[in-house]
Design a protein around this motif. Sequence first.
Motif, mmCIF file in Angstrom:
data_model
loop_
_atom_site.group_PDB
_atom_site.id
_atom_site.type_symbol
_atom_site.label_atom_id
_atom_site.label_comp_id
_atom_site.label_asym_id
_atom_site.label_seq_id
_atom_site.Cartn_x
_atom_site.Cartn_y
_atom_site.Cartn_z
ATOM 1 N N VAL A 71 0.835 -1.198 0.000
ATOM 2 C CA VAL A 71 0.000 0.000 0.000
ATOM 3 C C VAL A 71 0.875 1.256 0.000
ATOM 4 N N PHE A 72 1.914 1.254 0.813
ATOM 5 C CA PHE A 72 2.839 2.385 0.852
ATOM 6 C C PHE A 72 3.502 2.586 -0.511
ATOM 7 N N LEU A 73 3.944 1.497 -1.125
ATOM 8 C CA LEU A 73 4.602 1.623 -2.438
ATOM 9 C C LEU A 73 3.630 2.103 -3.499
ATOM 10 N N GLU A 74 2.372 1.689 -3.418
ATOM 11 C CA GLU A 74 1.362 2.182 -4.361
ATOM 12 C C GLU A 74 1.160 3.685 -4.201
ATOM 13 N N GLU A 75 1.208 4.191 -2.956
ATOM 14 C CA GLU A 75 1.129 5.630 -2.721
ATOM 15 C C GLU A 75 2.282 6.348 -3.420
ATOM 16 N N LEU A 76 3.478 5.791 -3.309
ATOM 17 C CA LEU A 76 4.640 6.388 -3.989
ATOM 18 C C LEU A 76 4.452 6.386 -5.500
ATOM 19 N N HIS A 77 3.991 5.263 -6.051
ATOM 20 C CA HIS A 77 3.775 5.182 -7.502
ATOM 21 C C HIS A 77 2.794 6.256 -7.970
ATOM 22 N N VAL A 78 1.690 6.419 -7.251
ATOM 23 C CA VAL A 78 0.680 7.419 -7.614
ATOM 24 C C VAL A 78 1.266 8.826 -7.512
ATOM 25 N N LEU A 79 2.017 9.078 -6.462
ATOM 26 C CA LEU A 79 2.626 10.385 -6.250
ATOM 27 C C LEU A 79 3.611 10.738 -7.358
ATOM 28 N N PHE A 80 4.410 9.769 -7.789
ATOM 29 C CA PHE A 80 5.470 10.027 -8.765
ATOM 30 C C PHE A 80 5.030 9.862 -10.215
ATOM 31 N N GLU A 81 3.882 9.272 -10.459
ATOM 32 C CA GLU A 81 3.435 9.004 -11.835
ATOM 33 C C GLU A 81 3.414 10.250 -12.729
ATOM 34 N N PRO A 82 2.991 11.417 -12.231
ATOM 35 C CA PRO A 82 2.960 12.597 -13.109
ATOM 36 C C PRO A 82 4.341 13.137 -13.481
ATOM 37 N N LEU A 83 5.387 12.707 -12.837
ATOM 38 C CA LEU A 83 6.728 13.254 -13.076
ATOM 39 C C LEU A 83 7.367 12.588 -14.283
ATOM 40 N N THR A 84 6.897 12.940 -15.449
ATOM 41 C CA THR A 84 7.358 12.297 -16.679
ATOM 42 C C THR A 84 8.759 12.734 -17.099
ATOM 43 N N GLU A 85 9.274 13.829 -16.502
ATOM 44 C CA GLU A 85 10.625 14.275 -16.863
ATOM 45 C C GLU A 85 11.709 13.481 -16.142
ATOM 46 N N LEU A 86 11.300 12.578 -15.260
ATOM 47 C CA LEU A 86 12.218 11.716 -14.512
ATOM 48 C C LEU A 86 11.874 10.258 -14.774
ATOM 49 N N ARG A 87 12.814 9.375 -14.480
ATOM 50 C CA ARG A 87 12.547 7.928 -14.457
ATOM 51 C C ARG A 87 12.691 7.503 -13.011
ATOM 52 N N ILE A 88 11.600 7.009 -12.433
ATOM 53 C CA ILE A 88 11.603 6.624 -11.027
ATOM 54 C C ILE A 88 11.166 5.172 -10.926
ATOM 55 N N GLY A 89 11.965 4.379 -10.239
ATOM 56 C CA GLY A 89 11.626 2.983 -9.998
ATOM 57 C C GLY A 89 11.556 2.723 -8.502
ATOM 58 N N VAL A 90 10.512 2.030 -8.084
ATOM 59 C CA VAL A 90 10.335 1.664 -6.683
ATOM 60 C C VAL A 90 10.086 0.166 -6.643
ATOM 61 N N SER A 91 10.892 -0.559 -5.864
ATOM 62 C CA SER A 91 10.780 -2.018 -5.813
ATOM 63 C C SER A 91 10.814 -2.515 -4.378
ATOM 64 N N MET A 92 9.942 -3.461 -4.078
ATOM 65 C CA MET A 92 9.980 -4.121 -2.772
ATOM 66 C C MET A 92 11.256 -4.947 -2.689
ATOM 67 N N LEU A 93 11.772 -5.063 -1.484
ATOM 68 C CA LEU A 93 12.944 -5.899 -1.238
ATOM 69 C C LEU A 93 12.500 -7.243 -0.667
ATOM 70 N N ALA A 94 13.410 -8.191 -0.603
ATOM 71 C CA ALA A 94 13.115 -9.505 -0.024
ATOM 72 C C ALA A 94 12.865 -9.397 1.482
ATOM 73 N N VAL A 95 13.457 -8.381 2.097
ATOM 74 C CA VAL A 95 13.195 -8.075 3.508
ATOM 75 C C VAL A 95 12.203 -6.914 3.519
ATOM 76 N N PRO A 96 11.548 -6.642 4.647
ATOM 77 C CA PRO A 96 10.610 -5.513 4.659
ATOM 78 C C PRO A 96 11.315 -4.205 4.318
ATOM 79 N N GLY A 97 10.986 -3.664 3.174
ATOM 80 C CA GLY A 97 11.590 -2.423 2.731
ATOM 81 C C GLY A 97 11.492 -2.271 1.228
#
Length: 123
Positions: A71-97
């Motif tokens: 849910v937290f990562l989805e919030e980040l994706h929604v927040l950053f989606e309009p920033l088309t002048e950047l490339r932003i990647g957010v990925s869950m880790l194997a550990v919490p994070g």
Amino acid sequence: MKLNYPEAAPNGTLFRYDLLRSKMEVYLEKQLVLFDHIKLEPDEDMAGIGYMEGYTHFGTMIIIDERVNKVFLEELHVLFEPLTELRIGVSMLAVPGFALRVLANSTQSIEHIQSVTHELIRK
């Protein structure tokens, strides 16, 4: 969220380097849970696909916290989606994070993304 930052130093030049190497190991209870290795050696293909993809700046942020969830990562994706002048990647880790990677054309853009992410984490 709109970013308006210069793409280079005031004199128009970019910071030059021969090699960037970053290795990070994260241990949790004496167990290696994350190994991150970044190596950038500029050459004529650095701007191409699979490397910097036309961007001049790279940023990374790794957060390890048991409160991080999808849910937290989805919030980040929604927040950053309009920033088309950047490339932003957010990925869950194997550990919490998660890992946050940013390709941009200014240090200030990356700092802004990391600051916004940090503020969201603190909430």
